[in-house]
Design an enzyme around this catalytic site. Structure first.
Site, PDB file in Angstrom:
ATOM      1  N   ASP A  83      52.572 -23.164  32.478  1.00  5.97           N
ATOM      2  CA  ASP A  83      52.868 -24.579  32.230  1.00  5.97           C
ATOM      3  C   ASP A  83      54.301 -24.770  31.744  1.00  5.97           C
ATOM      4  O   ASP A  83      54.963 -25.749  32.085  1.00  5.97           O
ATOM      5  CB  ASP A  83      51.899 -25.162  31.182  1.00  5.97           C
ATOM      6  CG  ASP A  83      50.837 -26.038  31.828  1.00  5.97           C
ATOM      7  OD1 ASP A  83      51.195 -26.840  32.706  1.00  5.97           O
ATOM      8  OD2 ASP A  83      49.664 -25.907  31.461  1.00  5.97           O
ATOM      9  N   HIS A 120      50.615 -30.156  28.217  1.00  8.31           N
ATOM     10  CA  HIS A 120      49.693 -29.039  28.482  1.00  8.31           C
ATOM     11  C   HIS A 120      50.042 -27.809  27.628  1.00  8.31           C
ATOM     12  O   HIS A 120      49.192 -27.286  26.899  1.00  8.31           O
ATOM     13  CB  HIS A 120      49.698 -28.683  29.970  1.00  8.31           C
ATOM     14  CG  HIS A 120      49.265 -29.817  30.847  1.00  8.31           C
ATOM     15  ND1 HIS A 120      49.425 -29.833  32.217  1.00  8.31           N
ATOM     16  CD2 HIS A 120      48.688 -31.007  30.557  1.00  8.31           C
ATOM     17  CE1 HIS A 120      48.960 -30.967  32.715  1.00  8.31           C
ATOM     18  NE2 HIS A 120      48.510 -31.690  31.729  1.00  8.31           N
ATOM     19  N   TYR A 124      47.919 -26.006  24.346  1.00 14.55           N
ATOM     20  CA  TYR A 124      47.519 -24.608  24.122  1.00 14.55           C
ATOM     21  C   TYR A 124      48.025 -24.142  22.763  1.00 14.55           C
ATOM     22  O   TYR A 124      47.321 -23.436  22.037  1.00 14.55           O
ATOM     23  CB  TYR A 124      48.058 -23.705  25.241  1.00 14.55           C
ATOM     24  CG  TYR A 124      47.481 -24.045  26.598  1.00 14.55           C
ATOM     25  CD1 TYR A 124      46.107 -24.163  26.771  1.00 14.55           C
ATOM     26  CD2 TYR A 124      48.299 -24.265  27.706  1.00 14.55           C
ATOM     27  CE1 TYR A 124      45.567 -24.493  27.998  1.00 14.55           C
ATOM     28  CE2 TYR A 124      47.769 -24.596  28.943  1.00 14.55           C
ATOM     29  CZ  TYR A 124      46.406 -24.709  29.081  1.00 14.55           C
ATOM     30  OH  TYR A 124      45.869 -25.050  30.294  1.00 14.55           O
ATOM     31  N   GLU A 200      49.492 -24.497  40.598  1.00 20.85           N
ATOM     32  CA  GLU A 200      48.658 -25.615  40.116  1.00 20.85           C
ATOM     33  C   GLU A 200      47.177 -25.404  40.450  1.00 20.85           C
ATOM     34  O   GLU A 200      46.309 -25.567  39.596  1.00 20.85           O
ATOM     35  CB  GLU A 200      49.122 -26.930  40.767  1.00 20.85           C
ATOM     36  CG  GLU A 200      50.536 -27.359  40.420  1.00 20.85           C
ATOM     37  CD  GLU A 200      50.627 -28.023  39.068  1.00 20.85           C
ATOM     38  OE1 GLU A 200      49.590 -28.297  38.457  1.00 20.85           O
ATOM     39  OE2 GLU A 200      51.766 -28.270  38.613  1.00 20.85           O
ATOM     40  N   GLU A 234      46.020 -31.105  36.665  1.00 23.42           N
ATOM     41  CA  GLU A 234      46.467 -30.104  37.642  1.00 23.42           C
ATOM     42  C   GLU A 234      45.851 -30.364  39.009  1.00 23.42           C
ATOM     43  O   GLU A 234      46.463 -30.060  40.033  1.00 23.42           O
ATOM     44  CB  GLU A 234      46.128 -28.679  37.175  1.00 23.42           C
ATOM     45  CG  GLU A 234      46.544 -28.307  35.759  1.00 23.42           C
ATOM     46  CD  GLU A 234      48.030 -28.471  35.443  1.00 23.42           C
ATOM     47  OE1 GLU A 234      48.751 -29.108  36.208  1.00 23.42           O
ATOM     48  OE2 GLU A 234      48.462 -27.960  34.390  1.00 23.42           O
ATOM     49  N   HIS A 237      48.090 -32.795  40.640  1.00 23.40           N
ATOM     50  CA  HIS A 237      49.409 -32.196  40.882  1.00 23.40           C
ATOM     51  C   HIS A 237      49.370 -31.342  42.150  1.00 23.40           C
ATOM     52  O   HIS A 237      50.254 -31.429  43.008  1.00 23.40           O
ATOM     53  CB  HIS A 237      49.829 -31.312  39.707  1.00 23.40           C
ATOM     54  CG  HIS A 237      50.048 -32.062  38.425  1.00 23.40           C
ATOM     55  ND1 HIS A 237      50.442 -31.444  37.266  1.00 23.40           N
ATOM     56  CD2 HIS A 237      49.930 -33.381  38.127  1.00 23.40           C
ATOM     57  CE1 HIS A 237      50.558 -32.349  36.301  1.00 23.40           C
ATOM     58  NE2 HIS A 237      50.245 -33.526  36.802  1.00 23.40           N
TER      59      HIS A 237
HETATM   60 FE   LIG Z   1      50.147 -28.312  33.578  1.00 21.96          FE
HETATM   61 FE   LIG Z   2      50.621 -29.300  36.891  1.00 24.38          FE
END
Ligand SMILES: [Fe+2]
Ligand SMILES: [Fe+2]
Length: 369
Positions: A83, A120, A124, A200, A234, A237
């Protein structure tokens, strides 16, 4: 990489020469039949990492074995690396490569770019900060920096972005160059988009296995909610960039298409080998490597389909607990659903002057070592 002998077929004018060099994004006119749809979907899905409180997971986390904790954290660390670079260079470089006047497409890609790292990767980190000590977090990141398979995966993907980045620069600022043709540029653009879709739809999704495995069993549910929000992002994406890639691919003649397919399958198989070893490193201690690799192959097929190709791996039965995590009605595998039932949007309030007075005695971290 570019052949050094070809002449450029479409040298671009240097900027600032003509009064028509600059125009504005006119959203009153559709740039194509689908980009405004992706725009709406992306914005309707917007969320912030701090919208999800993770404290509720701690009871379960504290009861897990060290092996399980390590596998869970390392898996999220892999996702963090992916990411990070997808936000730092992947999406921006693909956006920059589009024609100057494709402002709406650029806007959609730039929005996606902002989600990758700022939302994103940050999420995490929020999970790490809730579950782990600073020492353990630092060790975890050091592990990622030393892991050969992860570093190879990063260099394979980011390498295609860097090639396109260079082309973008030359095309924009050295329009008289004679080092590459427009087809060379399109090739680099398609390769970067292909790597982007692999990242992705394939690499990210494969990393969702373990959080979904827990979520499907009712454990670590708050982290699972975050994963579900990321997964929903994602998914669109990969669909959007896959669609852009297909448009470019259709512009190549048949011999070039065959050559590019060869390159793509070579990348796919190399990435698969690296991922398989990485999966063994992370999941052998919890005896799940075999199961995770099935999910890796399942997602490779999905990525190929997003790029307009047939699946290469045979149909296998994916762990139903994980598939449930993907298929629940409140989740995103219909690609265009709204936020999940469990999701509550953050409430915001207007800033006041006193919000900017900080008590210096309270600085110095959050008490974890
Ligand atoms: Fe992402
Ligand atoms: Fe993404």
């Amino acid at each position: 990489m570019a052949k050094q002998t070809k002449k450029s077929t479409t040298p671009r004018k240097p900027h600032f020469e003509s009064p028509t060099d600059f125009d504005g994004a006119n959203w009153n006119t559709m740039e194509d039949p689908y980009t405004q749809f992706f725009y709406e979907q992306n914005l309707s899905q917007f969320w912030r990492p701090e919208d999800i409180s993770l404290q509720g997971d701690l009871n379960v986390w504290n009861m897990l074995s060290d092996d399980i904790k390590l596998a869970y954290a390392r898996n999220l660390l892999v996702l963090t690396f992916l990411d990070t670079y997808q936000g730092d260079i992947g999406m921006p470089v693909v956006s920059r490569s589009l024609d100057d006047k494709q402002h709406q497409r650029k806007a959609v890609l730039n929005f996606m770019a902002a989600m990758e790292n700022a939302v994103h990767a940050k999420s995490y980190s929020n999970i790490f900060m809730t579950y782990m000590t600073t020492n353990d977090i630092n060790e975890l990141f050091a592990w990622g920096e030393q892991n050969k398979n992860l570093q190879h995966i990063m260099s394979l993907i980011v390498g295609t972005y860097e090639v396109l980045d260079r082309y973008n620069y030359l095309r924009q600022y050295e329009p008289g160059h004679d080092h590459f043709s427009e087809e060379d540029f399109k090739e680099a653009q398609w390769k970067a988009m292909t790597a982007s879709v692999f990242l992705e739809t394939w690499l990210f999704y494969s990393g969702f296995y373990y959080p979904l495995y827990f979520y499907g069993q009712g454990k670590l549910m708050q982290a699972g909610e975050i994963i579900n929000l990321i997964l929903r992002d994602e998914s669109i994406h990969g669909l959007y960039v896959g669609r852009l890639a297909q448009e470019i691919f259709e512009g190549f003649d048949t011999p070039k298409q065959e050559e590019l397919k060869g390159w793509m399958f070579n990348l796919l198989h190399t990435l698969y080998r690296e991922q398989a070893e990485l999966v063994e490193t992370i999941y052998d201690p919890v005896e799940l490597a075999h199961d995770v690799k099935i999910f890796v192959r399942y997602n490779a097929n999905k990525a190929l389909m997003n790029l307009g190709f047939e699946p290469v791996y045979p149909n296998e039965e994916v762990n139903p607990v994980v598939l449930n995590g993907l298929n629940t009605e409140t989740k995103t595998m219909d690609y265009f659903s709204m936020k999940g039932n469990g999701y509550q949007k953050m409430r915001s309030e207007a800033l006041k002057d006193q919000d900017f007075f900080f008590d210096s005695t309270k600085s110095g971290g959050d008490g974890r070592d």
